[in-house]
Design a protein around this motif. Structure first.
Motif, PDB file in Angstrom:
ATOM      1  N   VAL A 187       0.832  -1.202   0.000  1.00 18.89           N
ATOM      2  CA  VAL A 187       0.000   0.000   0.000  1.00 18.89           C
ATOM      3  C   VAL A 187       0.868   1.254   0.000  1.00 18.89           C
ATOM      4  O   VAL A 187       0.595   2.234  -0.713  1.00 18.89           O
ATOM      5  CB  VAL A 187      -0.947   0.000   1.216  1.00 18.89           C
ATOM      6  N   GLU A 188       1.933   1.221   0.792  1.00 24.09           N
ATOM      7  CA  GLU A 188       2.812   2.393   0.869  1.00 24.09           C
ATOM      8  C   GLU A 188       3.479   2.689  -0.473  1.00 24.09           C
ATOM      9  O   GLU A 188       3.654   3.846  -0.855  1.00 24.09           O
ATOM     10  CB  GLU A 188       3.877   2.169   1.946  1.00 24.09           C
ATOM     11  N   GLU A 189       3.854   1.625  -1.200  1.00 24.73           N
ATOM     12  CA  GLU A 189       4.561   1.829  -2.463  1.00 24.73           C
ATOM     13  C   GLU A 189       3.634   2.084  -3.641  1.00 24.73           C
ATOM     14  O   GLU A 189       3.961   2.867  -4.540  1.00 24.73           O
ATOM     15  CB  GLU A 189       5.451   0.622  -2.767  1.00 24.73           C
ATOM     16  N   PHE A 190       2.457   1.453  -3.642  1.00 29.90           N
ATOM     17  CA  PHE A 190       1.603   1.525  -4.827  1.00 29.90           C
ATOM     18  C   PHE A 190       0.240   2.187  -4.586  1.00 29.90           C
ATOM     19  O   PHE A 190      -0.550   2.310  -5.512  1.00 29.90           O
ATOM     20  CB  PHE A 190       1.371   0.115  -5.389  1.00 29.90           C
ATOM     21  N   GLY A 191      -0.023   2.599  -3.345  1.00 25.06           N
ATOM     22  CA  GLY A 191      -1.321   3.183  -3.033  1.00 25.06           C
ATOM     23  C   GLY A 191      -1.639   4.427  -3.839  1.00 25.06           C
ATOM     24  O   GLY A 191      -2.794   4.639  -4.242  1.00 25.06           O
ATOM     25  N   ASP A 192      -0.613   5.250  -4.101  1.00 23.92           N
ATOM     26  CA  ASP A 192      -0.869   6.479  -4.871  1.00 23.92           C
ATOM     27  C   ASP A 192      -0.843   6.238  -6.373  1.00 23.92           C
ATOM     28  O   ASP A 192      -0.970   7.168  -7.161  1.00 23.92           O
ATOM     29  CB  ASP A 192       0.153   7.552  -4.494  1.00 23.92           C
ATOM     30  N   ARG A 193      -0.689   4.983  -6.779  1.00 20.56           N
ATOM     31  CA  ARG A 193      -0.707   4.643  -8.196  1.00 20.56           C
ATOM     32  C   ARG A 193      -1.939   3.833  -8.572  1.00 20.56           C
ATOM     33  O   ARG A 193      -1.998   3.237  -9.652  1.00 20.56           O
ATOM     34  CB  ARG A 193       0.566   3.875  -8.568  1.00 20.56           C
ATOM     35  N   GLY A 194      -2.901   3.740  -7.641  1.00 18.80           N
ATOM     36  CA  GLY A 194      -4.156   3.064  -7.979  1.00 18.80           C
ATOM     37  C   GLY A 194      -4.320   1.681  -7.396  1.00 18.80           C
ATOM     38  O   GLY A 194      -5.064   0.863  -7.954  1.00 18.80           O
ATOM     39  N   PHE A 195      -3.676   1.418  -6.269  1.00 10.05           N
ATOM     40  CA  PHE A 195      -3.803   0.113  -5.614  1.00 10.05           C
ATOM     41  C   PHE A 195      -4.470   0.276  -4.256  1.00 10.05           C
ATOM     42  O   PHE A 195      -4.175   1.217  -3.513  1.00 10.05           O
ATOM     43  CB  PHE A 195      -2.440  -0.544  -5.434  1.00 10.05           C
ATOM     44  N   ALA A 196      -5.373  -0.638  -3.920  1.00  6.63           N
ATOM     45  CA  ALA A 196      -6.038  -0.611  -2.618  1.00  6.63           C
ATOM     46  C   ALA A 196      -6.326  -2.043  -2.168  1.00  6.63           C
ATOM     47  O   ALA A 196      -6.324  -2.980  -2.979  1.00  6.63           O
ATOM     48  CB  ALA A 196      -7.339   0.191  -2.675  1.00  6.63           C
ATOM     49  N   ILE A 197      -6.567  -2.200  -0.876  1.00  7.03           N
ATOM     50  CA  ILE A 197      -6.913  -3.504  -0.300  1.00  7.03           C
ATOM     51  C   ILE A 197      -8.327  -3.435   0.261  1.00  7.03           C
ATOM     52  O   ILE A 197      -8.701  -2.469   0.936  1.00  7.03           O
ATOM     53  CB  ILE A 197      -5.936  -3.903   0.816  1.00  7.03           C
ATOM     54  N   PHE A 198      -9.126  -4.469  -0.045  1.00  9.35           N
ATOM     55  CA  PHE A 198     -10.471  -4.613   0.510  1.00  9.35           C
ATOM     56  C   PHE A 198     -10.478  -5.959   1.240  1.00  9.35           C
ATOM     57  O   PHE A 198     -10.483  -7.013   0.607  1.00  9.35           O
ATOM     58  CB  PHE A 198     -11.516  -4.578  -0.602  1.00  9.35           C
ATOM     59  N   ALA A 199     -10.433  -5.925   2.571  1.00  8.14           N
ATOM     60  CA  ALA A 199     -10.308  -7.150   3.365  1.00  8.14           C
ATOM     61  C   ALA A 199     -11.670  -7.627   3.861  1.00  8.14           C
ATOM     62  O   ALA A 199     -12.567  -6.814   4.147  1.00  8.14           O
ATOM     63  CB  ALA A 199      -9.378  -6.919   4.543  1.00  8.14           C
ATOM     64  N   PHE A 200     -11.788  -8.944   3.971  1.00 14.88           N
ATOM     65  CA  PHE A 200     -12.989  -9.558   4.540  1.00 14.88           C
ATOM     66  C   PHE A 200     -12.535 -10.641   5.507  1.00 14.88           C
ATOM     67  O   PHE A 200     -11.848 -11.585   5.123  1.00 14.88           O
ATOM     68  CB  PHE A 200     -13.881 -10.151   3.452  1.00 14.88           C
ATOM     69  N   SER A 201     -12.908 -10.500   6.776  1.00 20.49           N
ATOM     70  CA  SER A 201     -12.498 -11.448   7.808  1.00 20.49           C
ATOM     71  C   SER A 201     -13.490 -12.595   7.933  1.00 20.49           C
ATOM     72  O   SER A 201     -14.712 -12.390   7.855  1.00 20.49           O
ATOM     73  CB  SER A 201     -12.373 -10.725   9.153  1.00 20.49           C
ATOM     74  N   LEU A 202     -12.949 -13.795   8.168  1.00 19.49           N
ATOM     75  CA  LEU A 202     -13.780 -14.964   8.415  1.00 19.49           C
ATOM     76  C   LEU A 202     -13.944 -15.237   9.909  1.00 19.49           C
ATOM     77  O   LEU A 202     -14.293 -16.343  10.323  1.00 19.49           O
ATOM     78  CB  LEU A 202     -13.218 -16.199   7.711  1.00 19.49           C
ATOM     79  N   ASP A 203     -13.705 -14.227  10.725  1.00 10.78           N
ATOM     80  CA  ASP A 203     -13.941 -14.367  12.162  1.00 10.78           C
ATOM     81  C   ASP A 203     -15.429 -14.518  12.451  1.00 10.78           C
ATOM     82  O   ASP A 203     -16.281 -14.019  11.708  1.00 10.78           O
ATOM     83  CB  ASP A 203     -13.403 -13.140  12.910  1.00 10.78           C
ATOM     84  N   THR A 204     -15.731 -15.197  13.564  1.00 14.55           N
ATOM     85  CA  THR A 204     -17.115 -15.316  14.023  1.00 14.55           C
ATOM     86  C   THR A 204     -17.317 -14.601  15.353  1.00 14.55           C
ATOM     87  O   THR A 204     -18.439 -14.563  15.866  1.00 14.55           O
ATOM     88  CB  THR A 204     -17.508 -16.795  14.176  1.00 14.55           C
ATOM     89  N   ASP A 205     -16.253 -14.044  15.897  1.00 12.27           N
ATOM     90  CA  ASP A 205     -16.309 -13.306  17.157  1.00 12.27           C
ATOM     91  C   ASP A 205     -15.813 -11.881  16.909  1.00 12.27           C
ATOM     92  O   ASP A 205     -14.669 -11.688  16.495  1.00 12.27           O
ATOM     93  CB  ASP A 205     -15.449 -14.004  18.213  1.00 12.27           C
ATOM     94  N   ARG A 206     -16.672 -10.903  17.170  1.00 13.26           N
ATOM     95  CA  ARG A 206     -16.317  -9.517  16.874  1.00 13.26           C
ATOM     96  C   ARG A 206     -15.095  -9.058  17.659  1.00 13.26           C
ATOM     97  O   ARG A 206     -14.248  -8.319  17.144  1.00 13.26           O
ATOM     98  CB  ARG A 206     -17.509  -8.593  17.163  1.00 13.26           C
ATOM     99  N   GLU A 207     -14.990  -9.486  18.905  1.00 13.71           N
ATOM    100  CA  GLU A 207     -13.856  -9.063  19.734  1.00 13.71           C
ATOM    101  C   GLU A 207     -12.537  -9.585  19.170  1.00 13.71           C
ATOM    102  O   GLU A 207     -11.527  -8.866  19.150  1.00 13.71           O
ATOM    103  CB  GLU A 207     -14.055  -9.539  21.170  1.00 13.71           C
ATOM    104  N   ASP A 208     -12.524 -10.841  18.707  1.00 13.44           N
ATOM    105  CA  ASP A 208     -11.309 -11.397  18.105  1.00 13.44           C
ATOM    106  C   ASP A 208     -10.922 -10.609  16.863  1.00 13.44           C
ATOM    107  O   ASP A 208      -9.746 -10.293  16.642  1.00 13.44           O
ATOM    108  CB  ASP A 208     -11.534 -12.871  17.727  1.00 13.44           C
TER     109      ASP A 208
END
Length: 410
Positions: A321-342
């Motif tokens: 992200v630091e190297e390519f974020g200003d060139r059109g790169f982004a991350i969209f994460a999705f967690s498979l957690d079942t516990d919000r606190e974790d």
């Protein structure tokens, strides 16, 4: 490891029965041999294990973490950890009733993941060594470890495949992105597939063999069989002997994989993914489509608080992200957690500062099923139209693809 044998025979009684095995059906003889091993451990004469490491060529100081697979695909539970001092470490413990597959992760003094070794935790001594950058860390010792893993890992065919792969990787490392680099990358993929073919074929053979039920069980745990096939074979083995306690987690993982396999499709290069929306930790809803519209490349990162490899890769993702974020790169994460606190705690600990969503349904989430997530870690690099341009883009490979597609910034 404790066997449920009722009035357990003495060592001499077991030995006498084994010597007369030619009178018995093959399956029954195999059961007696396995029970003999269980009895030996149950008597406490050989329940202790020692893991000794000599990894100085790769890591002089740091830490090793011993973990066992959990009930969810990709999950692991830490057993213990030990320091690496001058390239050496030592772990001592008891196997009790849970002989099974474990992983040993090696980290340097800065906390960077340097590799791992999978092996069978059983009574006796296991030696961990670093072979080379391609082979990584391997484990030697222990009768089950040697029969189930060493049988193919030490074969001439496997060693030739490793050597060929190492030669391709060394040649690729000296090249700049371009046609020759891409050709070597394709050859490297073929080499990795050949390594996996040898390994998978050997483990499948052991998993289906009637020579020793414990060998078969451990080969399944190493990945020799999966899903419905694994569950059917476990039923057959449990009709012969009482399997180690780790069978419960193995069953749970394969039940989940079977359910996922029946309800998902597998996504490959060139496929177009469907957009989705999910809530972030702040309660707001984030839409993948919005992120795609604002960027040239988006990494859809599936992870969970309990996925060690996922979290170990966070520094690499941050660097991307630091190297390519200003060139059109982004991350969209999705967690498979079942516990919000974790989910919350892991996100804070790892300093995740990109879009980070979850629906707290784990592998049963319609989103994870829509994307064919049957194991972590997993990610997909997609272009602005949602077309997959890379699967499992991690570490060096992610940086290479981003550089190829977004330029070097010069």
């Amino acid at each position: 490891m404790t066997a449920n044998l009722g009035n357990r025979p003495t060592e001499r009684t077991v030995t006498m029965k084994v010597h007369r095995k030619h009178r018995w059906p093959k399956e029954l003889c195999a059961a007696v041999l396995a029970i003999a091993a269980l009895v030996e451990i149950a008597h406490g004469a050989a329940s202790g294990y020692v893991i000794v490491g000599d990894v100085g060529e790769a890591v002089e100081s740091g830490e090793v973490i011993l973990a066992r697979p959990g009930a969810a695909p990709g999950a692991s539970h830490e057993l213990t950890r030990a320091p690496i001092k001058v390239g050496h470490f030592r772990i001592v413990g008891e196997v009790t009733d849970n002989v099974g597959v474990v992983s040993l992760t090696i980290e340097d003094s800065a906390g960077n993941h340097r590799g791992s070794a999978r092996f069978i935790l059983e009574p006796g001594e296991i030696r961990i060594r670093h072979v080379n950058p391609v082979s990584g860390f391997v484990a030697d010792g222990g009768p089950y470890n040697q029969r189930v893993i060493g049988s193919w890992q030490e074969s001439d065919e496997y060693q030739r495949a490793l050597a060929d792969y190492a030669e391709v990787m060394a040649a690729k490392a000296d090249l700049e992105p371009g046609p020759e680099h891409d050709a070597l990358m394709a050859e490297a993929v073929r080499g990795q597939n050949e390594i996996n073919r040898i390994r998978g074929g050997a483990l499948r053979g052991i998993a289906r063999s009637d020579d020793d039920p414990l060998d078969s069980f451990l080969a399944i745990a190493m990945g020799g069989l999966g899903g419905t096939q694994a569950l059917q074979r476990l039923d057959e083995l449990e009709a012969i002997i009482r399997l180690p306690a780790s069978v419960d987690a193995l069953r749970s993982r394969n039940e989940t994989l079977s359910r996922i396999s029946a309800n998902t499709r597998f996504i490959k290069w060139g496929d177009k993914v469907d957009a989705f929306a999910a809530a972030g930790l702040d309660g707001d809803t984030y839409r993948l489509q919005d992120t795609l519209a604002k960027n040239k490349l988006v990494l859809i990162e599936f992870w969970a608080s309990w996925c060690g490899p996922c979290r170990a890769d966070v520094p690499n993702l941050r660097a991307a992200v630091e190297e390519f974020g200003d060139r059109g790169f982004a991350i969209f994460a999705f967690s498979l957690d079942t516990d919000r606190e974790d989910w919350n705690d892991a996100s804070i600990e790892d300093g995740i500062n990109w879009i980070n969503t979850c629906d707290l349904k784990g592998y049963d989430s319609p989103i994870s099923q829509q994307y064919g997530v049957n194991m972590l870690p997993k990610n997909l690099l997609v272009d602005a139209k949602g077309v997959v341009v890379e699967v499992h883009a991690r570490g060096e490979r992610l940086m290479e693809r981003l550089s190829e597609m977004l330029g070097d910034g010069g």
